[in-house]
Scaffold this motif. Structure first.
Motif, PDB file in Angstrom:
ATOM      1  N   ALA A 102      35.053  38.669  46.012  1.00  0.00           N
ATOM      2  CA  ALA A 102      35.090  39.423  44.755  1.00  0.00           C
ATOM      3  C   ALA A 102      35.786  38.663  43.634  1.00  0.00           C
ATOM      4  CB  ALA A 102      35.797  40.760  44.983  1.00  0.00           C
ATOM      5  N   LEU A 103      36.708  37.780  43.982  1.00  0.00           N
ATOM      6  CA  LEU A 103      37.465  37.072  42.955  1.00  0.00           C
ATOM      7  C   LEU A 103      36.556  36.262  42.028  1.00  0.00           C
ATOM      8  CD1 LEU A 103      40.587  35.880  44.979  1.00  0.00           C
ATOM      9  CD2 LEU A 103      40.495  37.679  43.234  1.00  0.00           C
ATOM     10  N   CYS A 104      35.440  35.783  42.565  1.00  0.00           N
ATOM     11  CA  CYS A 104      34.537  34.969  41.743  1.00  0.00           C
ATOM     12  C   CYS A 104      33.637  35.822  40.863  1.00  0.00           C
ATOM     13  CB  CYS A 104      33.685  34.055  42.625  1.00  0.00           C
ATOM     14  SG  CYS A 104      32.196  34.846  43.281  1.00  0.00           S
ATOM     15  N   HIS A 105      33.459  37.074  41.237  1.00  0.00           N
ATOM     16  CA  HIS A 105      32.448  37.933  40.624  1.00  0.00           C
ATOM     17  C   HIS A 105      32.651  38.096  39.117  1.00  0.00           C
ATOM     18  CE1 HIS A 105      29.862  41.778  41.015  1.00  0.00           C
ATOM     19  NE2 HIS A 105      30.156  41.647  39.732  1.00  0.00           N
ATOM     20  N   GLY A 106      33.820  38.607  38.736  1.00  0.00           N
ATOM     21  CA  GLY A 106      34.060  38.903  37.330  1.00  0.00           C
ATOM     22  C   GLY A 106      34.042  37.665  36.459  1.00  0.00           C
ATOM     23  N   ALA A 107      34.670  36.600  36.945  1.00  0.00           N
ATOM     24  CA  ALA A 107      34.702  35.368  36.156  1.00  0.00           C
ATOM     25  C   ALA A 107      33.306  34.784  36.014  1.00  0.00           C
ATOM     26  CB  ALA A 107      35.641  34.352  36.806  1.00  0.00           C
ATOM     27  N   PHE A 108      32.493  34.852  37.076  1.00  0.00           N
ATOM     28  CA  PHE A 108      31.135  34.302  37.002  1.00  0.00           C
ATOM     29  C   PHE A 108      30.302  35.040  35.962  1.00  0.00           C
ATOM     30  CE2 PHE A 108      26.674  34.042  38.031  1.00  0.00           C
ATOM     31  CZ  PHE A 108      26.492  32.704  38.332  1.00  0.00           C
ATOM     32  N   PHE A 109      30.300  36.362  36.010  1.00  0.00           N
ATOM     33  CA  PHE A 109      29.503  37.115  35.055  1.00  0.00           C
ATOM     34  C   PHE A 109      30.084  37.047  33.648  1.00  0.00           C
ATOM     35  CE2 PHE A 109      27.681  39.269  38.821  1.00  0.00           C
ATOM     36  CZ  PHE A 109      26.337  39.165  38.482  1.00  0.00           C
ATOM     37  N   GLY A 110      31.415  37.027  33.552  1.00  0.00           N
ATOM     38  CA  GLY A 110      32.040  36.932  32.237  1.00  0.00           C
ATOM     39  C   GLY A 110      31.733  35.611  31.556  1.00  0.00           C
ATOM     40  N   ILE A 111      31.958  34.505  32.258  1.00  0.00           N
ATOM     41  CA  ILE A 111      31.670  33.186  31.706  1.00  0.00           C
ATOM     42  C   ILE A 111      30.168  32.999  31.559  1.00  0.00           C
ATOM     43  CG2 ILE A 111      31.832  30.704  32.142  1.00  0.00           C
ATOM     44  CD1 ILE A 111      34.508  31.308  33.599  1.00  0.00           C
ATOM     45  N   GLY A 112      29.415  33.460  32.567  1.00  0.00           N
ATOM     46  CA  GLY A 112      27.966  33.325  32.526  1.00  0.00           C
ATOM     47  C   GLY A 112      27.340  34.048  31.344  1.00  0.00           C
ATOM     48  N   ALA A 328      36.767  40.568  31.005  1.00  0.00           N
ATOM     49  CA  ALA A 328      37.425  41.860  31.173  1.00  0.00           C
ATOM     50  C   ALA A 328      36.397  42.978  31.307  1.00  0.00           C
ATOM     51  CB  ALA A 328      38.346  42.136  29.988  1.00  0.00           C
ATOM     52  N   ASN A 329      35.284  42.861  30.575  1.00  0.00           N
ATOM     53  CA  ASN A 329      34.268  43.896  30.665  1.00  0.00           C
ATOM     54  C   ASN A 329      33.585  43.893  32.025  1.00  0.00           C
ATOM     55  OD1 ASN A 329      33.061  46.042  29.056  1.00  0.00           O
ATOM     56  ND2 ASN A 329      31.149  44.920  29.294  1.00  0.00           N
ATOM     57  N   ILE A 330      33.405  42.705  32.605  1.00  0.00           N
ATOM     58  CA  ILE A 330      32.884  42.648  33.975  1.00  0.00           C
ATOM     59  C   ILE A 330      33.871  43.322  34.917  1.00  0.00           C
ATOM     60  CG2 ILE A 330      32.188  41.135  35.853  1.00  0.00           C
ATOM     61  CD1 ILE A 330      30.228  41.209  33.506  1.00  0.00           C
ATOM     62  N   GLY A 331      35.148  43.077  34.681  1.00  0.00           N
ATOM     63  CA  GLY A 331      36.158  43.777  35.469  1.00  0.00           C
ATOM     64  C   GLY A 331      36.076  45.280  35.279  1.00  0.00           C
TER      65      GLY A 331
END
Length: 393
Positions: A102-112, A328-331
Motif C-alpha cells: 500500500a505504501l507505493c499506491h498513493g505516491a504512484f497515483f499522485g505522481i502519476g 494527498a488526494n490519492i490518500g
C-alpha cells in the motif's frame, strides 16, 4: 496519445487489482486465518490507511527527485509487498504485506497524475488522468473477477502471486514507455508544496474525495456477503457480478473524465447526486436479483465517475505546486475506503444485517453532496470577488 499514459495505466492496473480483489476473497481469507469478517475487513482498511502514509510521506520525500526512477522504485515496493502477502502464514504477516504494497499506491497515483497531466495540453488534462485510471477500472472489469475466480479455485494466495507477476510487467512498461522528461517540479520546494494546503478549496476537495469514495465503499466492501446472504446469489457467481461493477467503473471513469474537461464541479455534483439515488434504491431492493445487478453497474459508474474530476480539482486549486496535493488526494480516496469499510463493519457487528453497509454508504454520500455544494458556492463567491481566481466549475 502519449505511450507513457499506457505505461501509467499498466501500473494502475496492478495496483488497482491488489486493492480491490481482496473484497471478493474476503470470506476465503477470513476462513484461512480463522478471523471474523470484521477482522478480515482490516486487510482492506489497513491497506487504505497505509496508502495515506505513502501518499504523503513518500511523495514528500521524493518531491525533488526525477519522477521516472521514483515510479520504478514504487513498483518494486509493490512487488515485494504482494509477494509477502502470498507467502503469509499468519494474519499478521498478511497485514504486513498489505501495508508494504500500500505504501507505493498513493505516491504512484499522485505522481502519476501529475506526469499524465504534463503530457497533454491543459484542456485535456482530466482526460489524460482518466486514461491512467483506466488501468484501475480495467483491474475491476477483468482483474478482480478473474482474480477472485482464480482465488476460489486455486486458493486466494495464487491471486497474490499473479498480482506480483503483473507488478513485474508494469515495471517493465514504466521503464520502456515513460519518457525521462525534465522534472517539472524543479525549483519548487517542499515548503511551496505544503503551502498549497492553505487553500480552503484544497481541503474541501479532500473532504469530497473522502466522503464520496467512502460512500461507495461503505456499500461495496462487504458486497460478497450482501450478494450471497441477502440477494441469494451463489458464491460462484460473485466474480461475474463484480465484473459488472467493474464495467460501471470503466464507463464512469471514461465519461467522467470527458465531462470534467468541460466543467469539474458540475460533473462532480451530477455523479455524487446520482450515486446517492442508486445507493438508496439498492438499500430498498437488495433482495431483488435484477435490481441488485443494475445497482452494482450504476454504483460503479456513478461512484468512479467522480475520480478524474476530484483529482483535477485538487490539482487546479493547488496551483503551481500540485504534486503533494495530488498525492494527498490519492490518500483521501483511501481514507474514504477505510471509512466506508469501518462504518460498514460497524453496521454488521451491531447486528443490523448485510444491507446496513448500503444505508451507511448512502448517508456518507449525502454528506459528500453537501460538501461539494458548499465548495461550489464558496468558489463562485471567490471568483466574483477576485476575477483573477478561476473556479473549477
Amino acid at each position: 496519445m502519449p505511450l507513457g499514459l499506457i505505461a501509467l495505466a499498466i501500473g494502475a492496473f496492478g495496483i488497482g487489482l491488489t486493492e480491490f480483489v481482496i473484497m471478493g476473497l474476503l470470506p476465503d481469507v477470513a476462513a484461512d486465518f480463522a478471523v471474523s469478517e470484521a477482522a478480515a475487513g482490516w486487510l482492506i482498511s489497513g491497506y487504505a490507511l497505509s496508502v495515506v502514509v505513502g501518499a504523503l510521506g513518500l511523495t514528500a520525500a521524493t518531491i525533488r527527485l526525477p519522477r521516472k526512477p521514483v515510479l520504478v522504485g514504487l513498483l518494486v515496493l509493490f512487488i515485494v509487498g504482494n509477494s509477502l502477502t502470498a507467502i503469509a502464514s499468519t494474519y499478521e504477516v498478511a497485514m504486513l504485506g498489505r501495508v508494504i504494497a500500500a505504501l507505493c499506491h498513493g505516491a504512484f497515483f499522485g505522481i502519476g497524475s501529475v506526469v499524465a497531466a504534463d503530457m497533454v495540453p491543459a484542456n485535456k488534462q482530466a482526460g489524460a488522468i482518466a486514461i491512467m485510471f483506466t488501468g484501475l477500472t480495467a483491474a475491476n472489469v477483468l482483474g478482480v473477477p478473474f482474480g477472485t475466480l482464480l482465488g476460489q479455485h486455486s486458493g486466494w494466495r495464487s491471486t497474490f502471486w499473479a498480482i506480483s507477476g503483473i507488478g513485474v510487467l508494469a515495471l517493465v512498461g514504466i521503464l520502456a514507455l515513460v519518457p525521462a522528461i525534465r522534472h517539472v517540479a524543479e525549483g519548487i520546494s517542499l515548503r511551496q508544496e505544503i503551502g498549497a494546503f492553505t487553500s480552503l478549496q484544497v481541503w474541501l476537495s479532500l473532504g469530497v474525495t473522502i466522503l464520496g469514495y467512502g460512500g461507495m465503499f461503505g456499500a461495496f466492501t462487504y458486497i460478497a456477503y450482501t450478494l450471497t446472504e441477502i440477494t441469494g446469489f451463489n458464491a460462484t457467481t460473485v466474480p461475474w457480478l463484480l465484473m459488472l461493477f467493474g464495467v460501471g467503473l470503466f464507463a464512469g471513469n471514461w465519461i467522467g473524465g470527458r465531462m470534467a474537461d468541460k466543467s469539474i464541479d458540475r460533473t462532480l455534483l451530477f455523479f455524487i447526486s446520482a450515486l446517492l439515488v442508486v445507493l438508496v434504491l439498492f438499500g430498498f431492493f437488495a433482495g431483488n436479483q435484477v435490481a441488485t445487478v443494475l445497482a452494482l453497474l450504476f454504483m460503479g459508474g456513478f461512484g468512479f465517475g467522480t475520480v478524474p474530476g476530484l483529482q483535477s480539482r485538487i490539482m487546479h486549486y493547488a496551483g503551481d505546486a500540485p504534486t503533494l496535493a495530488s498525492g494527498a488526494n490519492i490518500g483521501a480516496f483511501n481514507v474514504g475506503n477505510a471509512l466506508g469499510a469501518w462504518a460498514g463493519g460497524l453496521g454488521i457487528a451491531a447486528g443490523l444485517g448485510y444491507t446496513s453497509p448500503i444505508w451507511i454508504g448512502a448517508l456518507i454520500t449525502l454528506v459528500a453532496l453537501l460538501v461539494i455544494v458548499l465548495a461550489m458556492i464558496l468558489a463562485k463567491k471567490a471568483s466574483v470577488a477576485s476575477p483573477q481566481l478561476v473556479a473549477a466549475g
